[in-house]
Design a protein around this motif. Structure first.
Motif, PDB file in Angstrom:
ATOM      1  N   PHE A  81     -63.509 -26.055 -14.459  1.00  0.00           N
ATOM      2  CA  PHE A  81     -64.541 -24.717 -14.247  1.00  0.00           C
ATOM      3  C   PHE A  81     -63.766 -23.473 -14.707  1.00  0.00           C
ATOM      4  O   PHE A  81     -64.483 -22.632 -15.042  1.00  0.00           O
ATOM      5  N   GLY A  82     -62.614 -23.245 -14.710  1.00  0.00           N
ATOM      6  CA  GLY A  82     -61.739 -22.240 -15.202  1.00  0.00           C
ATOM      7  C   GLY A  82     -62.167 -21.979 -17.036  1.00  0.00           C
ATOM      8  O   GLY A  82     -62.637 -21.046 -17.374  1.00  0.00           O
ATOM      9  N   ARG A  83     -62.182 -23.164 -17.428  1.00  0.00           N
ATOM     10  CA  ARG A  83     -62.326 -23.149 -18.921  1.00  0.00           C
ATOM     11  C   ARG A  83     -63.874 -22.777 -19.075  1.00  0.00           C
ATOM     12  O   ARG A  83     -64.272 -22.200 -20.174  1.00  0.00           O
ATOM     13  N   LEU A  84     -64.726 -23.510 -18.172  1.00  0.00           N
ATOM     14  CA  LEU A  84     -66.278 -23.309 -18.368  1.00  0.00           C
ATOM     15  C   LEU A  84     -66.475 -21.853 -18.276  1.00  0.00           C
ATOM     16  O   LEU A  84     -67.447 -21.347 -18.969  1.00  0.00           O
ATOM     17  N   LEU A  85     -66.266 -21.228 -17.213  1.00  0.00           N
ATOM     18  CA  LEU A  85     -66.356 -19.748 -16.964  1.00  0.00           C
ATOM     19  C   LEU A  85     -65.752 -18.958 -18.173  1.00  0.00           C
ATOM     20  O   LEU A  85     -66.403 -17.849 -18.479  1.00  0.00           O
ATOM     21  N   ALA A  86     -64.491 -19.318 -18.456  1.00  0.00           N
ATOM     22  CA  ALA A  86     -64.175 -18.434 -19.564  1.00  0.00           C
ATOM     23  C   ALA A  86     -65.249 -18.450 -20.890  1.00  0.00           C
ATOM     24  O   ALA A  86     -64.961 -17.420 -21.440  1.00  0.00           O
ATOM     25  N   HIS A  87     -65.732 -19.666 -21.056  1.00  0.00           N
ATOM     26  CA  HIS A  87     -66.520 -19.828 -22.119  1.00  0.00           C
ATOM     27  C   HIS A  87     -67.557 -18.957 -21.916  1.00  0.00           C
ATOM     28  O   HIS A  87     -68.091 -18.321 -23.114  1.00  0.00           O
ATOM     29  N   VAL A  88     -68.268 -18.806 -20.866  1.00  0.00           N
ATOM     30  CA  VAL A  88     -69.315 -17.972 -20.369  1.00  0.00           C
ATOM     31  C   VAL A  88     -69.005 -16.579 -20.776  1.00  0.00           C
ATOM     32  O   VAL A  88     -69.924 -15.818 -21.281  1.00  0.00           O
ATOM     33  N   VAL A  89     -67.917 -16.119 -20.545  1.00  0.00           N
ATOM     34  CA  VAL A  89     -67.487 -14.687 -20.657  1.00  0.00           C
ATOM     35  C   VAL A  89     -66.672 -14.295 -22.052  1.00  0.00           C
ATOM     36  O   VAL A  89     -66.194 -13.328 -22.013  1.00  0.00           O
ATOM     37  N   LYS A  90     -66.619 -15.071 -22.878  1.00  0.00           N
ATOM     38  CA  LYS A  90     -66.035 -14.997 -24.137  1.00  0.00           C
ATOM     39  C   LYS A  90     -66.698 -13.438 -24.817  1.00  0.00           C
ATOM     40  O   LYS A  90     -65.938 -12.921 -25.256  1.00  0.00           O
ATOM     41  N   THR A  91     -67.810 -13.312 -24.840  1.00  0.00           N
ATOM     42  CA  THR A  91     -68.411 -12.239 -25.543  1.00  0.00           C
ATOM     43  C   THR A  91     -69.126 -11.484 -24.580  1.00  0.00           C
ATOM     44  O   THR A  91     -69.862 -10.420 -25.028  1.00  0.00           O
ATOM     45  N   ARG A  92     -69.180 -11.650 -23.317  1.00  0.00           N
ATOM     46  CA  ARG A  92     -70.187 -10.843 -22.310  1.00  0.00           C
ATOM     47  C   ARG A  92     -69.620 -10.949 -20.787  1.00  0.00           C
ATOM     48  O   ARG A  92     -68.729 -11.692 -20.493  1.00  0.00           O
ATOM     49  N   ASP A  93     -69.895  -9.826 -20.076  1.00  0.00           N
ATOM     50  CA  ASP A  93     -69.583  -9.925 -18.624  1.00  0.00           C
ATOM     51  C   ASP A  93     -70.414 -10.949 -17.750  1.00  0.00           C
ATOM     52  O   ASP A  93     -71.455 -11.205 -18.483  1.00  0.00           O
ATOM     53  N   ALA A  94     -69.985 -11.513 -16.844  1.00  0.00           N
ATOM     54  CA  ALA A  94     -70.755 -12.327 -15.851  1.00  0.00           C
ATOM     55  C   ALA A  94     -70.833 -11.460 -14.531  1.00  0.00           C
ATOM     56  O   ALA A  94     -69.675 -11.046 -13.999  1.00  0.00           O
ATOM     57  N   ALA A  95     -71.918 -11.618 -13.976  1.00  0.00           N
ATOM     58  CA  ALA A  95     -72.250 -10.937 -12.662  1.00  0.00           C
ATOM     59  C   ALA A  95     -71.889 -11.953 -11.622  1.00  0.00           C
ATOM     60  O   ALA A  95     -71.827 -13.092 -11.658  1.00  0.00           O
ATOM     61  N   ALA A  96     -71.507 -11.202 -10.443  1.00  0.00           N
ATOM     62  CA  ALA A  96     -71.302 -12.155  -9.126  1.00  0.00           C
ATOM     63  C   ALA A  96     -72.658 -12.607  -9.068  1.00  0.00           C
ATOM     64  O   ALA A  96     -73.669 -12.461  -9.123  1.00  0.00           O
ATOM     65  N   GLY A  97     -72.366 -14.250  -8.562  1.00  0.00           N
ATOM     66  CA  GLY A  97     -73.746 -14.944  -8.476  1.00  0.00           C
ATOM     67  C   GLY A  97     -73.919 -15.763  -9.650  1.00  0.00           C
ATOM     68  O   GLY A  97     -75.102 -16.688  -9.479  1.00  0.00           O
ATOM     69  N   THR A  98     -73.220 -15.582 -10.823  1.00  0.00           N
ATOM     70  CA  THR A  98     -73.381 -16.555 -11.727  1.00  0.00           C
ATOM     71  C   THR A  98     -73.037 -17.891 -11.609  1.00  0.00           C
ATOM     72  O   THR A  98     -72.063 -18.418 -10.855  1.00  0.00           O
ATOM     73  N   VAL A  99     -73.811 -18.829 -11.737  1.00  0.00           N
ATOM     74  CA  VAL A  99     -73.782 -20.464 -11.348  1.00  0.00           C
ATOM     75  C   VAL A  99     -73.384 -21.107 -12.679  1.00  0.00           C
ATOM     76  O   VAL A  99     -74.184 -20.814 -13.693  1.00  0.00           O
ATOM     77  N   VAL A 100     -72.495 -22.101 -12.698  1.00  0.00           N
ATOM     78  CA  VAL A 100     -71.942 -22.725 -13.694  1.00  0.00           C
ATOM     79  C   VAL A 100     -71.831 -24.346 -13.459  1.00  0.00           C
ATOM     80  O   VAL A 100     -71.270 -24.581 -12.320  1.00  0.00           O
ATOM     81  N   GLY A 101     -72.673 -25.081 -14.193  1.00  0.00           N
ATOM     82  CA  GLY A 101     -72.533 -26.709 -13.857  1.00  0.00           C
ATOM     83  C   GLY A 101     -71.627 -27.242 -14.687  1.00  0.00           C
ATOM     84  O   GLY A 101     -71.220 -26.904 -15.681  1.00  0.00           O
ATOM     85  N   SER A 102     -71.175 -28.414 -14.166  1.00  0.00           N
ATOM     86  CA  SER A 102     -70.057 -29.301 -14.882  1.00  0.00           C
ATOM     87  C   SER A 102     -70.797 -30.094 -15.818  1.00  0.00           C
ATOM     88  O   SER A 102     -70.080 -30.568 -16.923  1.00  0.00           O
ATOM     89  N   GLY A 103     -72.084 -30.347 -16.092  1.00  0.00           N
ATOM     90  CA  GLY A 103     -72.460 -31.300 -16.731  1.00  0.00           C
ATOM     91  C   GLY A 103     -72.573 -32.590 -15.989  1.00  0.00           C
ATOM     92  O   GLY A 103     -71.917 -32.857 -14.778  1.00  0.00           O
ATOM     93  N   THR A 104     -73.289 -33.566 -16.328  1.00  0.00           N
ATOM     94  CA  THR A 104     -73.244 -35.072 -15.798  1.00  0.00           C
ATOM     95  C   THR A 104     -71.960 -35.488 -15.546  1.00  0.00           C
ATOM     96  O   THR A 104     -71.375 -35.579 -16.551  1.00  0.00           O
ATOM     97  N   VAL A 105     -71.790 -35.980 -14.212  1.00  0.00           N
ATOM     98  CA  VAL A 105     -70.572 -36.454 -13.955  1.00  0.00           C
ATOM     99  C   VAL A 105     -70.373 -37.936 -14.568  1.00  0.00           C
ATOM    100  O   VAL A 105     -71.159 -38.773 -14.289  1.00  0.00           O
ATOM    101  N   SER A 106     -69.300 -38.189 -15.409  1.00  0.00           N
ATOM    102  CA  SER A 106     -69.222 -39.439 -15.967  1.00  0.00           C
ATOM    103  C   SER A 106     -67.909 -39.959 -16.078  1.00  0.00           C
ATOM    104  O   SER A 106     -66.982 -39.201 -16.478  1.00  0.00           O
TER     105      SER A 106
END
Length: 333
Positions: free
Chosen positions: A238-263
């Motif tokens: 989830f650290g990598r996924l969130l870092a992907h979100v903020v590569k080019t912009r800020d993310a506000a408190a309350g940002t929700v990030v999913g893992s994708g289908t667990v497999s």
């Protein structure tokens, strides 16, 4: 601690602190979960005090009913869903005789979903059967404020809450949308999140490396359908996924990030099902992929009117951590 949002008041509901056993709740002096996230440094101490009181005194609080809950955030400033389990991606590609691009192993796949209105953990999925109704059982996190360019470590430290999600997909609409080259829209209706969101410390040793190392349990129409380990085969934490979100912009408190289908990686169609001792599946598309690979065509139908999916996660002692998502399909709305 464990937090829920009751279907009281306005569209953002009423924040509730829930006991560890999910038996009781009490209302804090903070009205909504978003308000708590916006002022987390001050809010978390007050919420934790109430949580400790609930757990210490069996007479404190009111009976907790997951059926009266919104998703913890009934709406969010941002909902982004990754695809961290590359076994799922590999199966999708293999079923149509396509290679997985090398970049997929270094750069997470992600789409931005609709976040203005989620459905509740016990609400119905309203859809038409010809749309190819599918569930996707996932883990999700809620972040605090993150600045553009945050590292995976900084992003992981900003994770405030963990929850489960049923990321509903309409498989019959996806091909035409992707063919336009502009991503999902109609094929991704409102998602449902678990009745309760928990702070990472509630997971104990199961929360490490910004992953949840516990089985995700799925039932379809009352029968076990999946039990893959959410910490296993997760290429991007989830650290990598969130870092992907903020590569080019800020993310506000309350940002929700999913893992994708667990497999989880596993063997043949026969050995992969729960009834045959396998980890099973967290979506119908995946079993249909196995069927296509091994028999030439899918055999398992997508969801229809009255079908029910249940999604939950239990601790090593059998305790229900997040409460259970129970979504029934209604095609006759």
């Amino acid at each position: 601690m464990k937090l829920a949002t009751l279907k009281q008041g306005g569209r953002d509901g009423r924040l509730a602190v829930v006991s560890r056993d999910l038996g009781r709740y009490a209302l804090p002096d903070i009205p909504t979960l978003q308000a708590a996230l916006d002022d987390w440094d001050n809010a978390q101490g007050r919420l934790k005090t109430l949580y400790d009181e609930l757990n210490a005194d069996p007479a404190k609080g009111e009976a907790f009913d997951p059926g009266q809950c919104h998703s913890p955030l009934p709406r969010a400033y941002q909902w982004a869903d990754g695809s961290a389990y590359l076994n799922h991606v590999e199966l999708v590609r293999r079923a149509r005789n396509a290679e997985v691009p090398a970049s997929f192993y270094d750069d997470p796949l992600m789409y931005q979903g609709g976040s203005d209105s989620f459905i509740g953990p016990r609400d119905e999925i309203l859809a038409q059967p010809e749309w190819g109704i599918d569930f996707e059982a996932e883990v999700a996190v809620v972040s605090g404020d993150l600045k553009q360019g945050a590292t995976p470590g900084e992003a992981a430290a900003a994770i405030r809450l963990v929850m489960l999600v049923n990321d509903v997909s309409l498989r019959g609409l996806i091909p035409a949308e992707l063919a336009k080259g502009f991503g999902f829209f109609q094929s991704k209706p409102a998602s449902a999140f678990s009745p309760v969101a928990v702070t990472p410390d509630e997971l104990g040793d199961a929360w490490r490396d910004a992953k949840v190392h516990l089985p995700l349990l799925v039932k379809l129409n009352g029968r076990p359908f999946g039990r893959p380990d959410a910490g296993q085969d997760m290429t991007f934490d989830f650290g990598r996924l969130l870092a992907h979100v903020v590569k080019t912009r800020d993310a506000a408190a309350g940002t929700v990030v999913g893992s994708g289908t667990v497999s989880n990686k596993q063997g043949s169609l026969y050995g992969s099902s729960v009834e045959n001792g396998g980890a099973g599946y967290c979506c119908l598309a995946e079993v249909r992929m196995y069927e296509t690979i091994e028999t030439g065509k899918p055999q398992t139908p997508f969801m229809d009117h009255g079908d029910v999916v249940e999604i939950e996660m239990r601790d090593p002692d059998g305790g229900n951590i997040f409460g259970t998502i129970i979504n029934r399909v209604n095609t006759q709305y």
